[in-house]
Design a protein around this motif. Sequence first.
Motif, PDB file in Angstrom:
ATOM      1  N   LEU A 167       0.470  -1.309  -0.051  1.00  0.00           N
ATOM      2  CA  LEU A 167       0.078   0.312   0.175  1.00  0.00           C
ATOM      3  C   LEU A 167       0.956   1.289  -0.035  1.00  0.00           C
ATOM      4  O   LEU A 167       1.910   1.293   0.855  1.00  0.00           O
ATOM      5  CB  LEU A 167      -0.670  -0.624   1.148  1.00  0.00           C
ATOM      6  N   PRO A 168       0.357   2.066  -0.457  1.00  0.00           N
ATOM      7  CA  PRO A 168       1.685   3.704  -0.685  1.00  0.00           C
ATOM      8  C   PRO A 168       1.193   4.461   0.710  1.00  0.00           C
ATOM      9  O   PRO A 168      -0.084   4.538   0.777  1.00  0.00           O
ATOM     10  CB  PRO A 168       0.963   4.783  -1.756  1.00  0.00           C
ATOM     11  N   ARG A 169       2.391   4.979   0.737  1.00  0.00           N
ATOM     12  CA  ARG A 169       2.764   5.696   1.776  1.00  0.00           C
ATOM     13  C   ARG A 169       1.692   7.582   1.411  1.00  0.00           C
ATOM     14  O   ARG A 169       1.626   7.431   0.693  1.00  0.00           O
ATOM     15  CB  ARG A 169       4.230   6.454   2.395  1.00  0.00           C
ATOM     16  N   ASP A 170       0.982   7.630   2.483  1.00  0.00           N
ATOM     17  CA  ASP A 170       0.822   9.350   2.712  1.00  0.00           C
ATOM     18  C   ASP A 170       1.927  10.396   3.445  1.00  0.00           C
ATOM     19  O   ASP A 170       0.992  11.001   3.811  1.00  0.00           O
ATOM     20  CB  ASP A 170      -0.760   9.121   3.900  1.00  0.00           C
ATOM     21  N   TYR A 171       2.232  10.300   3.104  1.00  0.00           N
ATOM     22  CA  TYR A 171       3.309  11.066   3.563  1.00  0.00           C
ATOM     23  C   TYR A 171       2.721  12.593   4.550  1.00  0.00           C
ATOM     24  O   TYR A 171       2.978  13.767   3.821  1.00  0.00           O
ATOM     25  CB  TYR A 171       4.343  12.087   2.455  1.00  0.00           C
ATOM     26  N   LEU A 172       1.861  11.843   5.323  1.00  0.00           N
ATOM     27  CA  LEU A 172       1.284  13.220   5.939  1.00  0.00           C
ATOM     28  C   LEU A 172       2.096  14.069   6.816  1.00  0.00           C
ATOM     29  O   LEU A 172       2.368  15.598   6.887  1.00  0.00           O
ATOM     30  CB  LEU A 172       0.124  12.805   6.997  1.00  0.00           C
ATOM     31  N   VAL A 173       2.942  13.724   7.496  1.00  0.00           N
ATOM     32  CA  VAL A 173       4.083  14.281   8.494  1.00  0.00           C
ATOM     33  C   VAL A 173       4.851  14.761   8.033  1.00  0.00           C
ATOM     34  O   VAL A 173       5.037  16.001   8.018  1.00  0.00           O
ATOM     35  CB  VAL A 173       4.685  12.833   9.519  1.00  0.00           C
ATOM     36  N   GLU A 174       5.353  14.249   6.664  1.00  0.00           N
ATOM     37  CA  GLU A 174       6.670  15.239   6.325  1.00  0.00           C
ATOM     38  C   GLU A 174       5.632  16.451   5.678  1.00  0.00           C
ATOM     39  O   GLU A 174       6.504  17.558   5.238  1.00  0.00           O
ATOM     40  CB  GLU A 174       7.348  14.243   5.206  1.00  0.00           C
ATOM     41  N   SER A 175       4.644  15.440   4.950  1.00  0.00           N
ATOM     42  CA  SER A 175       3.988  16.930   4.541  1.00  0.00           C
ATOM     43  C   SER A 175       3.544  18.629   5.516  1.00  0.00           C
ATOM     44  O   SER A 175       4.059  19.412   5.352  1.00  0.00           O
ATOM     45  CB  SER A 175       2.619  16.599   3.822  1.00  0.00           C
ATOM     46  N   VAL A 176       3.887  18.059   6.651  1.00  0.00           N
ATOM     47  CA  VAL A 176       3.490  18.894   7.235  1.00  0.00           C
ATOM     48  C   VAL A 176       4.606  19.676   8.318  1.00  0.00           C
ATOM     49  O   VAL A 176       4.695  20.882   8.033  1.00  0.00           O
ATOM     50  CB  VAL A 176       2.528  18.195   8.838  1.00  0.00           C
ATOM     51  N   LEU A 177       5.795  19.037   7.779  1.00  0.00           N
ATOM     52  CA  LEU A 177       7.078  19.318   8.272  1.00  0.00           C
ATOM     53  C   LEU A 177       7.809  19.911   7.097  1.00  0.00           C
ATOM     54  O   LEU A 177       8.154  21.621   7.377  1.00  0.00           O
ATOM     55  CB  LEU A 177       8.137  18.427   8.696  1.00  0.00           C
ATOM     56  N   VAL A 178       7.331  20.675   6.266  1.00  0.00           N
ATOM     57  CA  VAL A 178       7.986  21.162   5.191  1.00  0.00           C
ATOM     58  C   VAL A 178       7.238  22.179   4.817  1.00  0.00           C
ATOM     59  O   VAL A 178       6.698  23.657   4.644  1.00  0.00           O
ATOM     60  CB  VAL A 178       8.055  20.383   3.736  1.00  0.00           C
ATOM     61  N   THR A 179       5.322  21.729   5.350  1.00  0.00           N
ATOM     62  CA  THR A 179       5.103  23.184   5.116  1.00  0.00           C
ATOM     63  C   THR A 179       5.225  24.315   6.130  1.00  0.00           C
ATOM     64  O   THR A 179       4.925  25.614   6.231  1.00  0.00           O
ATOM     65  CB  THR A 179       3.602  22.517   5.610  1.00  0.00           C
ATOM     66  N   VAL A 180       5.715  23.925   7.908  1.00  0.00           N
ATOM     67  CA  VAL A 180       5.761  24.945   8.591  1.00  0.00           C
ATOM     68  C   VAL A 180       7.363  25.258   8.329  1.00  0.00           C
ATOM     69  O   VAL A 180       7.319  26.286   8.349  1.00  0.00           O
ATOM     70  CB  VAL A 180       5.530  24.264   9.996  1.00  0.00           C
ATOM     71  N   PHE A 181       8.255  24.431   7.916  1.00  0.00           N
ATOM     72  CA  PHE A 181       9.728  24.747   8.319  1.00  0.00           C
ATOM     73  C   PHE A 181      10.434  25.238   6.957  1.00  0.00           C
ATOM     74  O   PHE A 181      11.404  26.009   6.873  1.00  0.00           O
ATOM     75  CB  PHE A 181      10.811  24.567   8.349  1.00  0.00           C
ATOM     76  N   CYS A 182       9.668  24.969   6.056  1.00  0.00           N
ATOM     77  CA  CYS A 182      10.539  25.212   4.218  1.00  0.00           C
ATOM     78  C   CYS A 182       9.531  26.008   2.756  1.00  0.00           C
ATOM     79  O   CYS A 182       9.763  26.976   2.871  1.00  0.00           O
ATOM     80  CB  CYS A 182      10.693  24.062   3.626  1.00  0.00           C
ATOM     81  N   CYS A 183       8.265  25.421   2.840  1.00  0.00           N
ATOM     82  CA  CYS A 183       7.899  26.611   1.572  1.00  0.00           C
ATOM     83  C   CYS A 183       6.297  26.077   2.376  1.00  0.00           C
ATOM     84  O   CYS A 183       5.125  25.091   1.079  1.00  0.00           O
ATOM     85  CB  CYS A 183       8.539  26.012   0.087  1.00  0.00           C
ATOM     86  N   LEU A 184       5.200  27.718   1.998  1.00  0.00           N
ATOM     87  CA  LEU A 184       3.738  26.936   2.920  1.00  0.00           C
ATOM     88  C   LEU A 184       3.795  26.408   1.603  1.00  0.00           C
ATOM     89  O   LEU A 184       2.255  25.979   1.622  1.00  0.00           O
ATOM     90  CB  LEU A 184       3.657  27.931   3.018  1.00  0.00           C
ATOM     91  N   LEU A 185       3.685  27.469   0.897  1.00  0.00           N
ATOM     92  CA  LEU A 185       2.291  26.610  -0.969  1.00  0.00           C
ATOM     93  C   LEU A 185       2.687  25.679  -1.243  1.00  0.00           C
ATOM     94  O   LEU A 185       1.503  25.053  -1.008  1.00  0.00           O
ATOM     95  CB  LEU A 185       2.864  27.971  -1.982  1.00  0.00           C
ATOM     96  N   SER A 186       4.042  24.962  -1.356  1.00  0.00           N
ATOM     97  CA  SER A 186       3.900  23.986  -2.081  1.00  0.00           C
ATOM     98  C   SER A 186       3.382  22.430  -0.687  1.00  0.00           C
ATOM     99  O   SER A 186       2.722  21.279  -0.877  1.00  0.00           O
ATOM    100  CB  SER A 186       4.990  23.133  -2.471  1.00  0.00           C
ATOM    101  N   GLY A 187       4.181  22.574   0.495  1.00  0.00           N
ATOM    102  CA  GLY A 187       3.590  22.316   1.916  1.00  0.00           C
ATOM    103  C   GLY A 187       1.877  22.454   1.885  1.00  0.00           C
ATOM    104  O   GLY A 187       1.372  20.534   2.226  1.00  0.00           O
ATOM    105  N   VAL A 188       1.167  23.356   1.757  1.00  0.00           N
ATOM    106  CA  VAL A 188      -0.113  23.009   1.797  1.00  0.00           C
ATOM    107  C   VAL A 188      -0.837  21.995   0.567  1.00  0.00           C
ATOM    108  O   VAL A 188      -1.718  21.130   0.593  1.00  0.00           O
ATOM    109  CB  VAL A 188      -0.796  23.925   2.312  1.00  0.00           C
TER     110      VAL A 188
END
Length: 196
Positions: free
Chosen positions: A119-140
């Motif tokens: 089953l594929p991964r859902d990268y939810l934790v990584e998405s939250v981290l890059v939204t907060v620390f790296c890039c807001l638009l692509s993270g959302v």
Amino acid sequence: MEAEEPAGLAEQRGGSGAAGGLQDPGTRRDPPTPPVGGPVVVAAVTNAAFEEDPPPYTPPDPKSLHLLYPPFPSGFSPQAPVVYQPGPGGPFPPQGIPSAPLPYPTFNGQPSAGSAQRLPRDYLVESVLVTVFCCLLSGVIALVYSYETRAALSRGDVVQANAASKKAQSLVLFSLLFGLFASISWVIYVLVSLNL
């Protein structure tokens, strides 16, 4: 004995001494030039085959149809078997189709016994981290695709979940690289501005 014609007289007649006034194959004559300002005659060539109406259409004789199309081989069924995707509570598998393990989960979300697919991964934790620390638009946008992956897995749509998971993974990676580039650029800018 015959007297020979002078060369200039033979050219005036259109021949170069050949019998019948024909040209030698090696000589070339220019076409006559039309008079300037006079009428120009244009010859039109018609095709005799298209001057009349076409013959009337006659359909093929039904008695000679077997000559055009050979008969079906013996034991051939004109209707092809219809195969449906299995649904909950239906006959599983239909008659005439050998049973095989399904490569996708069934409708209740549980994978079938023979599926070797992860089953594929859902990268939810990584998405939250890059939204907060790296890039807001692509993270959302990565958050949206990670939620779509979870929703597709809960309804048993592995194909859609794989597609959404790949998009979420690429957006997380893009956000991470953009954040690293922005941070390193900021550090270099600060160091250069302090040393000047």
